[in-house]
Design an enzyme around this catalytic site. Sequence first.
Site, PDB file in Angstrom:
ATOM      1  N   CYS A  46      54.168   3.185   1.090  1.00 21.58           N
ATOM      2  CA  CYS A  46      55.285   2.279   0.605  1.00 21.58           C
ATOM      3  C   CYS A  46      55.961   3.020  -0.636  1.00 21.58           C
ATOM      4  O   CYS A  46      57.167   2.682  -0.838  1.00 21.58           O
ATOM      5  CB  CYS A  46      54.668   1.074   0.181  1.00 21.58           C
ATOM      6  SG  CYS A  46      53.292   1.400  -1.231  1.00 21.58           S
TER       7      CYS A  46
ATOM      8  N   CYS B 292      48.401  -1.391   2.416  1.00 19.28           N
ATOM      9  CA  CYS B 292      48.975  -1.993   1.325  1.00 19.28           C
ATOM     10  C   CYS B 292      49.385  -3.501   1.687  1.00 19.28           C
ATOM     11  O   CYS B 292      49.894  -3.776   2.635  1.00 19.28           O
ATOM     12  CB  CYS B 292      50.198  -1.143   0.818  1.00 19.28           C
ATOM     13  SG  CYS B 292      51.110  -2.191  -0.460  1.00 19.28           S
TER      14      CYS B 292
ATOM     15  N   GLN C  40      45.050  -0.647  -4.309  1.00 19.38           N
ATOM     16  CA  GLN C  40      44.179   0.405  -4.821  1.00 19.38           C
ATOM     17  C   GLN C  40      43.475  -0.261  -5.844  1.00 19.38           C
ATOM     18  O   GLN C  40      42.142   0.094  -6.001  1.00 19.38           O
ATOM     19  CB  GLN C  40      44.850   1.960  -4.938  1.00 19.38           C
ATOM     20  CG  GLN C  40      43.824   2.937  -5.307  1.00 19.38           C
ATOM     21  CD  GLN C  40      44.617   4.231  -5.499  1.00 19.38           C
ATOM     22  OE1 GLN C  40      45.541   4.575  -4.748  1.00 19.38           O
ATOM     23  NE2 GLN C  40      43.890   5.081  -6.196  1.00 19.38           N
TER      24      GLN C  40
ATOM     25  N   HIS D  75      51.406  -5.364   0.166  1.00 20.19           N
ATOM     26  CA  HIS D  75      52.602  -5.815  -0.108  1.00 20.19           C
ATOM     27  C   HIS D  75      53.505  -5.495   0.884  1.00 20.19           C
ATOM     28  O   HIS D  75      54.597  -6.186   1.269  1.00 20.19           O
ATOM     29  CB  HIS D  75      53.071  -4.889  -1.426  1.00 20.19           C
ATOM     30  CG  HIS D  75      52.213  -5.603  -2.619  1.00 20.19           C
ATOM     31  ND1 HIS D  75      51.684  -4.572  -3.738  1.00 20.19           N
ATOM     32  CD2 HIS D  75      51.465  -6.632  -3.111  1.00 20.19           C
ATOM     33  CE1 HIS D  75      50.957  -5.116  -4.492  1.00 20.19           C
ATOM     34  NE2 HIS D  75      50.951  -6.418  -4.093  1.00 20.19           N
ATOM     35  N   HIS D  76      53.136  -4.318   1.705  1.00 22.65           N
ATOM     36  CA  HIS D  76      54.174  -3.897   3.030  1.00 22.65           C
ATOM     37  C   HIS D  76      53.307  -3.846   4.257  1.00 22.65           C
ATOM     38  O   HIS D  76      54.075  -3.369   5.049  1.00 22.65           O
ATOM     39  CB  HIS D  76      54.898  -2.788   2.489  1.00 22.65           C
ATOM     40  CG  HIS D  76      55.739  -2.750   1.154  1.00 22.65           C
ATOM     41  ND1 HIS D  76      55.151  -2.722  -0.139  1.00 22.65           N
ATOM     42  CD2 HIS D  76      56.865  -3.435   0.798  1.00 22.65           C
ATOM     43  CE1 HIS D  76      56.114  -2.770  -1.056  1.00 22.65           C
ATOM     44  NE2 HIS D  76      57.218  -3.445  -0.486  1.00 22.65           N
TER      45      HIS D  76
ATOM     46  N   HIS E 146      50.287   6.559  -0.973  1.00 22.05           N
ATOM     47  CA  HIS E 146      51.094   5.378  -0.578  1.00 22.05           C
ATOM     48  C   HIS E 146      52.147   5.515   0.311  1.00 22.05           C
ATOM     49  O   HIS E 146      53.413   6.028  -0.308  1.00 22.05           O
ATOM     50  CB  HIS E 146      51.124   4.336  -1.551  1.00 22.05           C
ATOM     51  CG  HIS E 146      49.952   3.943  -2.421  1.00 22.05           C
ATOM     52  ND1 HIS E 146      49.295   2.756  -2.304  1.00 22.05           N
ATOM     53  CD2 HIS E 146      48.867   4.919  -3.128  1.00 22.05           C
ATOM     54  CE1 HIS E 146      48.106   2.617  -2.809  1.00 22.05           C
ATOM     55  NE2 HIS E 146      47.923   4.044  -3.562  1.00 22.05           N
TER      56      HIS E 146
END
Length: 217
Positions: A174, A103, A144, A105-106, A172
Amino acid sequence: MSTIKGTKGTVPVRPDRTEVTHPERPGPDPEPFAGKVREIITALGEDSGREGLLKTPERVEKSLRFLTQGYWMTVEDVVGDAVFEEKHQSMIMVRDIELYSLCEHHMLPFFGRAHVAYIPNGKILGLYKVARIVDVFARRLQVQERLTDEIADAIMNVLHPTGVGVLITAAHFCMMMRGVEKQNSRAVTSALRGIFRDDSKTRDEFLRLAHGGRLPE
């Protein structure tokens, strides 16, 4: 979103397919970054010099290089000469392609399965190359939604088929390890191109095959 008039007011019209943009990237930097990983370990409150962590920065760098190797790959490279002239005109699907990504974002993993189908227009692709295309884009920092579109667009660009359908179901970390901490939730995304988008019977056949011969409940 545009609308059309119906018997009970206005009915929303599905927007045009998602346009995937490919901004210019600087490309992967071969410069080692293990030293920066060591700094992160120290910032987290650990002793980066103790035995168990002594070689961790190098391992982390090697691991991240592997998990993001898609930045070093192109669709053209992985497809090679595996495009063949063929008059087959029925749907071709490769189901349950395992995928592992990070991911963006993280930088936590998400993993799942992709189902990829297309209807040829004079050319077919070696089946294992479909899985290779999935990996080209999965092995990058991703979301995704974009991953699904990139796979569909790649198949369209390589084969110019009558249509393409891609369905991805993924878990996920996250969401599982942090934040809402929901262990059993799954994200489902789809990308439809050509006849898969425009013809309901083709779309239904794709979804039925993707869900193991039955339509989703």
